[in-house]
Design a protein around this motif. Structure first.
Motif, short mmCIF file in Angstrom:
data_model
loop_
_atom_site.label_atom_id
_atom_site.label_comp_id
_atom_site.label_asym_id
_atom_site.label_seq_id
_atom_site.Cartn_x
_atom_site.Cartn_y
_atom_site.Cartn_z
N UNK A 68 0.78 -1.15 0.01
CA UNK A 68 0.08 0.03 0.05
C UNK A 68 0.77 1.39 -0.10
N UNK A 69 0.85 1.81 -1.12
CA UNK A 69 1.69 3.31 -1.34
C UNK A 69 0.65 4.03 -1.89
N UNK A 70 -0.71 4.16 -1.62
CA UNK A 70 -1.60 5.05 -2.11
C UNK A 70 -2.32 4.41 -3.28
N UNK A 71 -3.06 5.06 -4.00
CA UNK A 71 -3.88 4.58 -4.87
C UNK A 71 -2.91 4.34 -6.21
N UNK A 72 -2.98 2.84 -6.59
CA UNK A 72 -1.98 2.57 -7.61
C UNK A 72 -2.97 1.40 -8.31
N UNK A 202 -1.00 -2.09 -21.52
CA UNK A 202 -1.86 -2.08 -20.45
C UNK A 202 -2.09 -0.66 -20.11
N UNK A 203 -2.33 -0.56 -18.65
CA UNK A 203 -2.75 0.65 -18.21
C UNK A 203 -1.61 1.76 -17.76
N UNK A 204 -1.56 3.07 -18.17
CA UNK A 204 -0.40 3.87 -17.71
C UNK A 204 -0.72 3.90 -16.28
N UNK A 205 0.65 3.69 -15.52
CA UNK A 205 0.88 3.47 -13.96
C UNK A 205 1.07 4.98 -13.47
N UNK A 206 0.91 6.07 -14.23
CA UNK A 206 1.32 7.51 -13.81
C UNK A 206 0.03 7.85 -13.21
N UNK A 207 -1.06 7.31 -13.31
CA UNK A 207 -2.52 7.82 -12.73
C UNK A 207 -2.52 7.37 -11.36
N UNK A 208 -2.37 8.13 -10.38
CA UNK A 208 -2.34 7.93 -9.10
C UNK A 208 -3.45 8.83 -8.23
N UNK A 209 -4.44 9.12 -8.77
CA UNK A 209 -5.38 9.79 -8.15
C UNK A 209 -6.69 9.09 -8.66
N UNK A 210 -7.75 8.74 -7.73
CA UNK A 210 -8.85 7.87 -7.96
C UNK A 210 -10.01 8.78 -8.51
N UNK A 211 -10.85 8.21 -9.39
CA UNK A 211 -12.14 8.80 -9.85
C UNK A 211 -12.47 9.33 -11.13
N UNK A 212 -11.13 9.36 -11.74
CA UNK A 212 -11.21 9.99 -13.10
C UNK A 212 -9.94 9.79 -13.88
N UNK A 269 4.83 3.76 -22.47
CA UNK A 269 6.32 3.12 -21.84
C UNK A 269 6.03 3.20 -20.30
N UNK A 270 4.80 3.42 -19.63
CA UNK A 270 4.72 3.42 -18.17
C UNK A 270 3.71 2.34 -17.93
N UNK A 271 3.68 1.38 -18.68
CA UNK A 271 2.52 0.28 -18.44
C UNK A 271 3.23 -0.91 -18.08
N UNK A 272 2.74 -2.01 -18.61
CA UNK A 272 3.34 -3.38 -17.99
C UNK A 272 4.82 -3.61 -18.12
N UNK A 273 5.08 -3.34 -19.36
CA UNK A 273 6.60 -3.39 -19.44
C UNK A 273 7.13 -1.85 -19.58
N UNK A 274 8.02 -1.63 -18.71
CA UNK A 274 8.39 -0.16 -18.49
C UNK A 274 9.73 -0.14 -19.32
N UNK A 275 9.52 0.99 -20.23
CA UNK A 275 10.48 1.54 -21.29
C UNK A 275 11.25 2.85 -20.62
N UNK A 276 12.67 2.50 -20.47
CA UNK A 276 13.20 3.75 -20.24
C UNK A 276 14.20 4.06 -21.55
#
Length: 277
Positions: A68-72, A202-212, A269-276
């Motif tokens: 648990x590190x916040x909404x992820x 997949x899903x963009x993991x930079x979204x860390x605020x719920x609801x929208x 690049x922020x999804x299932x496979x992280x691309x740097x």
């Protein structure tokens, strides 16, 4: 026998509601599915109870967890997708109870290059208080909840979206009265081919605020690949249990939505496979 579809449930600590969903899943007309609980950091007591529940039900249940590190939500959904054994995926939230034909309808209506989009019946506080293991098992939501909800809709002006309880399966009647429109999907009720989700990472993991925003972003990126959502209103039915709404920070998520709309291509690049770079 390998399951036909993975039902991915986003979850955080509400173990009672999760068991309601499991009871509803026992009543599904389609039996060949696996459940993946995408757990966004529930506490130790909840995890222990979930492990007990896994042994009670006839369908396979996988538990995918992170700290648990916040909404992820997006991050744990990506892990659930990776854990899936199936070619087709259905997503629901941990406060949404599926109709007995929910999985069947998603599967029977699936098509290539298409997302099936469903809507919710919003249960009121009074109707939600009627829910328990017995009422769920006996089909209270499918048979006896309609008139109490109708009363609160008409006289108390509750926003129940009770029209979503009306199910129209007949193909001729649907063609006459229900238009399967191309419209955005909600993260609590949609399904798609796994390959299409993997194609956009997949899903963009930079979204860390719920609801929208997190589902809007995925919708936008899928459309860039020619995968469009189709609304199956009055068909893929689920019931949203009443709870107090949380505050939503629109601005950070909206900024990410706009950024990804302008990005060349649909792959994040922020999804299932992280691309740097």
């Amino acid at each position: 026998m390998k399951p036909t579809v993975s039902l991915i449930i986003s979850f955080y600590n509400k173990i009672e509601l999760l068991e309601y969903i499991f009871i509803a899943l026992e009543r599904q007309t389609c039996k060949n599915f696996e459940v993946i609980v995408a757990d966004d950091g529930s506490n130790e007591d909840t995890v222990a109870k979930l492990n007990e529940l896994k042994e009670k039900y006839p369908f396979p249940i996988k538990h995918v967890w992170h700290e648990d590190k916040g909404w992820r939500k997006n991050a744990i959904l990506n892990k659930a997708v990776t854990a899936s054994e199936c070619d087709y995926l259905i997503f629901i939230d941990g406060d949404c109870i599926p109709h007995p034909k929910f999985i069947q309808e998603h599967l029977e209506n699936r098509k290539e290059k298409q997302v099936i989009s469903g809507r919710r019946v919003m249960l009121t506080q009074k109707v939600s208080q009627k829910l328990n293991k017995t009422t769920i098992k006996n089909g209270y939501l499918d048979h006896r909840a309609f008139f109490p909800l109708l009363k609160e809709t008409l006289f108390d002006k509750q926003p129940t979206h009770i029209e979503n309880m009306i199910r129209i399966r007949n193909k001729i009647i649907r063609r006459l009265f229900v238009k399967d429109k191309t419209r955005g999907f909600w993260g609590c009720n949609f399904s798609l081919w796994k390959k299409d989700l993997l194609a956009v990472n997949g899903f963009d993991e930079r979204f860390v605020y719920p609801g929208f925003g997190e589902d809007v972003d995925l919708d936008n990126r899928l459309r860039k690949t020619g995968v469009y959502p189709v609304s199956k209103k009055h068909l893929v039915t689920q019931y949203h249990v009443f709870h107090k709404h949380f505050d939503t920070l629109y601005e950070p998520n909206m900024a990410l939505v706009e950024e990804n709309k302008k990005r060349d291509g649909a792959f994040t690049p922020y999804g299932i496979n992280k691309i740097t770079e």
